[in-house]
Design an enzyme around this catalytic site. Structure first.
Site, PDB file in Angstrom:
ATOM      1  N   LYS A  23      66.823  54.484  41.981  1.00  0.00           N
ATOM      2  CA  LYS A  23      67.207  54.453  43.402  1.00  0.00           C
ATOM      3  C   LYS A  23      68.188  55.581  43.694  1.00  0.00           C
ATOM      4  CE  LYS A  23      70.532  51.456  44.804  1.00  0.00           C
ATOM      5  NZ  LYS A  23      71.660  52.099  45.479  1.00  0.00           N
ATOM      6  N   ASN A  24      69.169  55.744  42.813  1.00  0.00           N
ATOM      7  CA  ASN A  24      70.260  56.687  43.109  1.00  0.00           C
ATOM      8  C   ASN A  24      69.909  58.133  42.799  1.00  0.00           C
ATOM      9  OD1 ASN A  24      71.642  54.525  44.035  1.00  0.00           O
ATOM     10  ND2 ASN A  24      73.007  54.329  42.272  1.00  0.00           N
ATOM     11  N   CYS A 119      82.354  49.098  52.606  1.00  0.00           N
ATOM     12  CA  CYS A 119      81.338  48.110  52.236  1.00  0.00           C
ATOM     13  C   CYS A 119      82.035  47.102  51.322  1.00  0.00           C
ATOM     14  CB  CYS A 119      80.180  48.782  51.526  1.00  0.00           C
ATOM     15  SG  CYS A 119      80.639  49.349  49.903  1.00  0.00           S
ATOM     16  N   ARG A 124      85.245  53.295  50.522  1.00  0.00           N
ATOM     17  CA  ARG A 124      84.230  54.345  50.386  1.00  0.00           C
ATOM     18  C   ARG A 124      84.533  55.559  51.289  1.00  0.00           C
ATOM     19  NH1 ARG A 124      79.700  51.728  48.181  1.00  0.00           N
ATOM     20  NH2 ARG A 124      78.949  53.765  47.537  1.00  0.00           N
ATOM     21  N   ASP A 307      78.251  50.599  37.888  1.00  0.00           N
ATOM     22  CA  ASP A 307      77.116  49.803  38.397  1.00  0.00           C
ATOM     23  C   ASP A 307      76.625  48.783  37.387  1.00  0.00           C
ATOM     24  OD1 ASP A 307      75.541  52.440  40.372  1.00  0.00           O
ATOM     25  OD2 ASP A 307      77.339  51.246  40.649  1.00  0.00           O
ATOM     26  N   ARG A 399      67.921  45.567  47.756  1.00  0.00           N
ATOM     27  CA  ARG A 399      68.226  46.981  48.001  1.00  0.00           C
ATOM     28  C   ARG A 399      68.002  47.811  46.743  1.00  0.00           C
ATOM     29  NH1 ARG A 399      73.764  48.112  50.825  1.00  0.00           N
ATOM     30  NH2 ARG A 399      72.858  50.153  50.473  1.00  0.00           N
TER      31      ARG A 399
END
Ligand code: EPZ
Length: 419
Positions: A23-24, A119, A124, A307, A399
């Site tokens: 994803k990243n 978030c 952030r 993560d 997500r």
């Protein structure tokens, strides 16, 4: 109330599971497609909510996006790029939309993006993104809830990042790709996803050197041409399944991985007593005996990834002894702690440190996902807990995880989604 994931814990997982494209890596690569005057093809694009959100952002800027989620192939043609504004609802939904600001500046000389806002895991900030864009000659105006940047011409510059921010490194790299002259990013992020972005820009005819080190040089070129790019495997998704095997005392092979991207996790899982065998593009993990407590500290790559912090914490709630977990990347990434406590975990938070005292067992309970990785950690805890666990707010999990329940069920887990 939305969908929930229901788990009956206690099954040792066994079998093979394949990691999707990262994803990243995919999100910045999609943003970088705006730099190209032609159609690019992306392969192994994960069918995730965040990817679909980024498709919407690109389309509202005038790019044409064709995505086949079954084939995991995406075509992006930014010849029709006409917009310069990423609307607030999309930015609010996914802060990674902020990654379009660099490419828009490079291609259109202007970008207007809503402030991404904070978030669940922290405020952030974007100061380092803006520091870099200003260094390249952009004027930056911060209005009420939005940022407007303009630049007649971007010119290469030396930029020092006070923190090796992944997003700031990527935004500056994309803006610099079409700038006049050389840009040097010092104290750059070294994550594999940054390297994948550089690989893609170079495949389009760009000139990026040093990605994966703390100093990246970008030699601006007049324009970029179409390329085909396969997104690297998702090291965080793969790591999540590795921890699932460890926490259930199972034996799992994760396919489509690059083992060198998982060195910190492999090391830590071995320290807890797991057997881990690396092959060319897969990792075998088995845990038969008891888990040993370990300490870990999250750091920018190549340190232990933030993560995977919540997933490791779930594991360590069942290890023999006391584990000290220090989160140095984000300021509020312990949202999963309260929920793990509801399942019987013994965790004490002291600032950026969580002290986990291992217990014999966890107990199933209704718990709530606060963010993507915290949600994954709660699923892992549910797989090992006695009794049934219900994880709500699974939209956070969607997500970043494609078919999480199906993949875990294919490994034998008693897990399903229900309204
Ligand atoms: C990327 O976020 C990832 N997201 C995150 O993954 C990941 O946790 C993070 O990198 C760290 O590895 C994507 O790639 C889409 P940062 P990013 O800028 O770029 C501070 C997930 O679960 N900072 O490296 O936003 C910031 O406050 C997500 O998939 C500034 O101070 O991360 C934070 O403390 C979550 N100023 C630290 O740097 C800035 O201008 C790391 O942020 C930018 C960041």
């Amino acid at each position: 109330m939305g969908e929930k994931i229901k788990i009956e814990g206690g099954v040792a997982l066994r079998g093979h599971v394949r990691a999707e494209g990262a994803k990243n890596a995919c999100l910045p690569v999609m943003a970088a497609s705006l730099l190209c005057e032609g159609e690019v093809t992306l392969c192994d694009v994960p069918p995730l909510q965040d990817v679909l959100s980024m498709c919407q952002v690109l389309e509202c800027l005038g790019a044409r996006v064709a995505y086949d989620p079954a084939e995991k192939k995406m075509a992006i043609d930014a010849r029709g790029l006409c917009g310069v504004e990423a609307p607030y609802p999309l930015i609010r939904k996914m802060r990674a939309s902020f990654l379009v600001i660099g490419p828009l500046l490079a291609r259109m000389g202007k970008a207007r993006v809503s402030l991404p806002g904070g978030c669940a895991i922290g405020i952030r900030p974007i100061d380092l993104h803006l520091k870099g864009l200003r260094a390249l000659g952009a004027q930056v105006l911060i209005g009420h809830g939005f940022i407007e940047t303009t630049a007649d011409r971007l010119r290469g510059e030396r930029v020092y990042l006070d923190f090796p921010s992944v997003g700031a490194t990527e935004n500056i790299m994309m803006a610099a790709a079409l700038a006049d002259g050389v840009t040097v990013i010092e104290n750059a992020a070294e994550e594999p996803e940054v390297v994948d972005l550089a690989r893609f820009i170079n495949a389009m005819g760009g000139r990026v050197a040093g990605a994966g080190t703390d100093t990246i040089r970008i030699y601006g070129v007049p324009g970029l041409s179409p390329a085909v790019h396969t997104v690297i495997p998702d090291r965080i998704e793969a790591g999540t399944y590795m921890v699932a095997a460890a926490i259930t005392g199972g034996q799992v092979t994760v396919d489509n991985v690059i083992p060198t991207h998982l060195v910190p996790l492999i090391a830590k899982l071995k320290e807890t007593g797991c057997d881990v065998l690396e092959e060319e593009s897969s990792i075998h993990i088995r845990r038969s005996g008891h888990l040993r407590a370990v300490d870990l500290k999250t750091l920018p790559y190549p340190g232990f990834p933030t993560d995977l912090q919540s997933q490791m914490m779930a594991l360590l709630t069942l290890a023999r002894g006391t584990s000290v977990i220090t989160e140095t990347v984000f300021e509020n990434r312990f949202r999963h702690v309260d929920e793990l406590r509801r399942m019987g975990a013994q965790i004490k938070i002291e600032g950026h440190t969580a002290v986990v005292t291992g217990k014999e067992r966890l107990y199933g309970a209704p718990v709530k996902a606060s963010d993507l990785r915290a949600g994954a950690a709660l699923v892992l805890a549910g797989l090992a807990a006695a009794g049934s666990t219900e994880v709500s707010c699974v939209h956070h999990i969607d997500r970043g995880y494609h078919r999480l329940t199906e993949k875990l069920a294919s490994l034998g887990a008693a897990i399903k989604r229900e309204e």
